[in-house]
Design a protein around this motif. Structure first.
Motif, short mmCIF file in Angstrom:
data_model
loop_
_atom_site.label_atom_id
_atom_site.label_comp_id
_atom_site.label_asym_id
_atom_site.label_seq_id
_atom_site.Cartn_x
_atom_site.Cartn_y
_atom_site.Cartn_z
N ASN A 4 -4.74 4.57 0.89
CA ASN A 4 -6.29 4.40 0.63
C ASN A 4 -6.40 3.23 -0.38
O ASN A 4 -7.42 2.69 -0.36
N ARG A 5 -5.54 3.00 -1.44
CA ARG A 5 -5.60 2.20 -2.46
C ARG A 5 -4.30 1.67 -2.85
O ARG A 5 -3.75 1.81 -3.80
N PRO A 6 -3.72 0.87 -1.89
CA PRO A 6 -2.33 0.07 -1.99
C PRO A 6 -2.27 -0.47 -3.21
O PRO A 6 -1.03 -0.59 -3.66
N ALA A 12 7.53 -2.15 -4.61
CA ALA A 12 8.75 -1.42 -4.06
C ALA A 12 8.70 -0.16 -3.29
O ALA A 12 9.13 0.28 -2.51
N THR A 13 7.82 0.71 -4.22
CA THR A 13 7.44 1.95 -3.74
C THR A 13 6.39 2.04 -2.61
O THR A 13 6.72 2.78 -1.69
N LEU A 69 5.83 2.91 3.17
CA LEU A 69 5.42 2.21 4.50
C LEU A 69 6.80 2.50 5.51
O LEU A 69 6.56 2.56 6.82
N ALA A 70 7.87 2.34 4.99
CA ALA A 70 8.96 2.42 5.79
C ALA A 70 9.07 4.03 6.31
O ALA A 70 9.47 4.17 7.55
N ALA A 71 8.81 4.77 5.54
CA ALA A 71 8.93 6.21 5.88
C ALA A 71 7.75 6.35 7.01
O ALA A 71 8.15 7.46 7.85
#
Length: 351
Positions: free
Chosen positions: A40-42, A48-49, A54-56
């Protein structure tokens, strides 16, 4: 010795659990709050986090629950629309116009067909209210708009679609079908036809009434008696099969007409089919005019003359009015139709 004929119960299919925000947080080794921020608030999350989260999400196939998010945030992103028949290309093109306008505000469309059934329409309106839609667009399937007024009293904005509003508090977008019916008949009269079949739908539909009144008006203006010059065939459904059946009834008459005006392009499609099956040449032996000018009208083997409605613009404008609706009075817009002449209509005297 007897053997059992019973078969063992099939193993129950395991219920697949959708990945949750907690699952994403666990895989990415971050807090649930961090996952929420990424969604919601990237901009609040270190790059890095953010990439790890996003990968997960991709690995788990996580899809956020929009309904739950709406409940938590109070933000409503869905508009409900109920039309007569989404299988009719006229309403399909209107729906595309609605979607294009809603996309500008990142909103979504919940679309339903009433099938010209008041009970079915009422059911969908009730479901829209229960789902908490932001507003409703509706083509009434009968004369009463009481259910739509009740929605508005509950705080849900309503705009009538392809229907003029009888009250100032409801917005509406429509086409001047009185003018459209007159255009169609005037065209056939100009071509020399003096006995014209009219395939019309239920008179509970405003469009059918107005197109009929426009046709009658054109005849009266030419000094013709509508009772003699217009042969009306009523059908219950505005589809090709109904147009086919009505045309066959016209062809069976001793005093059959030399031209047919159809209340919409779907009935005109059925009319053309019946004429072809009966060996009646279009346009040489029978002129045909439709209404709506949907996408297929120009693509037929004999391109169809039709009264054009601005379908995409109708949908876009209705959605725009809905999103801008004021609390006290609805905006009402009426478009003027246009006759598009193609080769399905020629002078009555042409061999």
């Amino acid at each position: 010795m007897t053997m059992s004929t019973e078969t063992p119960d099939a193993p129950a299919s395991p219920r697949v659990r959708r990945p949750s925000v907690t699952d994403v947080a666990r895989l990415a080794t971050v807090s649930v709050g961090t996952v929420s921020n990424v969604l919601n608030r990237p901009e609040r999350v270190a790059s890095a986090t953010r990439e790890r989260v996003l990968a997960a999400i991709d690995e788990l196939g996580f899809v956020r629950n929009a309904s739950a998010r709406q409940l938590r945030s109070g933000e409503i992103t869905t508009i409900g629309a109920v039309v007569l028949d989404i299988a009719n290309p006229f309403f399909t093109e209107i729906a595309r116009g609605i979607e294009d306008r809603l996309a500008e505000d990142d909103l979504t469309l919940m679309l339903a067909s009433s099938d010209e059934n008041p009970d079915r329409e009422a059911r969908y309106l009730r479901l829209f209210a229960e789902h908490g839609v932001r507003g409703v667009l509706a083509t009434p399937s009968h004369g009463s708009i009481d259910a739509l007024l009740a929605l508005r009293e509950k705080g849900i904005p309503v705009v009538l679609l392809d229907h003029t509003s009888p009250v100032p508090e409801l917005g509406s977008v429509a086409v001047d079908d009185l003018s459209g019916g007159s255009l169609a008949l005037a065209h056939l009269l100009d071509l020399g036809h003096e006995r014209i079949g009219f395939i019309n739908g239920p008179l509970t539909l405003r469009q059918c009434v107005d197109r009929r009144d426009g046709a009658v008006q054109a005849l009266v203006e030419r000094g013709l008696d509508p009772a003699e010059a217009l042969v009306e065939m009523s059908v219950d459904n505005l589809n090709a099969d109904a147009g086919d059946a009505a045309t066959k009834r016209l062809l069976a008459r001793d005093d059959r007409p030399t031209a047919i005006f159809c209340v919409n392009d779907l009935t005109a499609l059925g009319s053309l089919r019946a004429l072809r099956e009966d060996g009646v040449e279009v346009p040489n032996e029978m002129a045909v005019v439709g209404y709506d000018d949907v996408s297929f009208a120009s693509m037929l083997s004999t391109p169809l003359t039709s009264v054009r409605q601005p379908t995409h613009t109708l949908g876009w404008t209705a959605a725009d009015i809905l999103l801008r609706s004021g609390p006290d009075e609805g905006e009402q817009v009426t478009f003027t139709p246009e006759l598009i002449v193609r080769s399905s209509s020629v002078p009555a005297t042409q061999p």
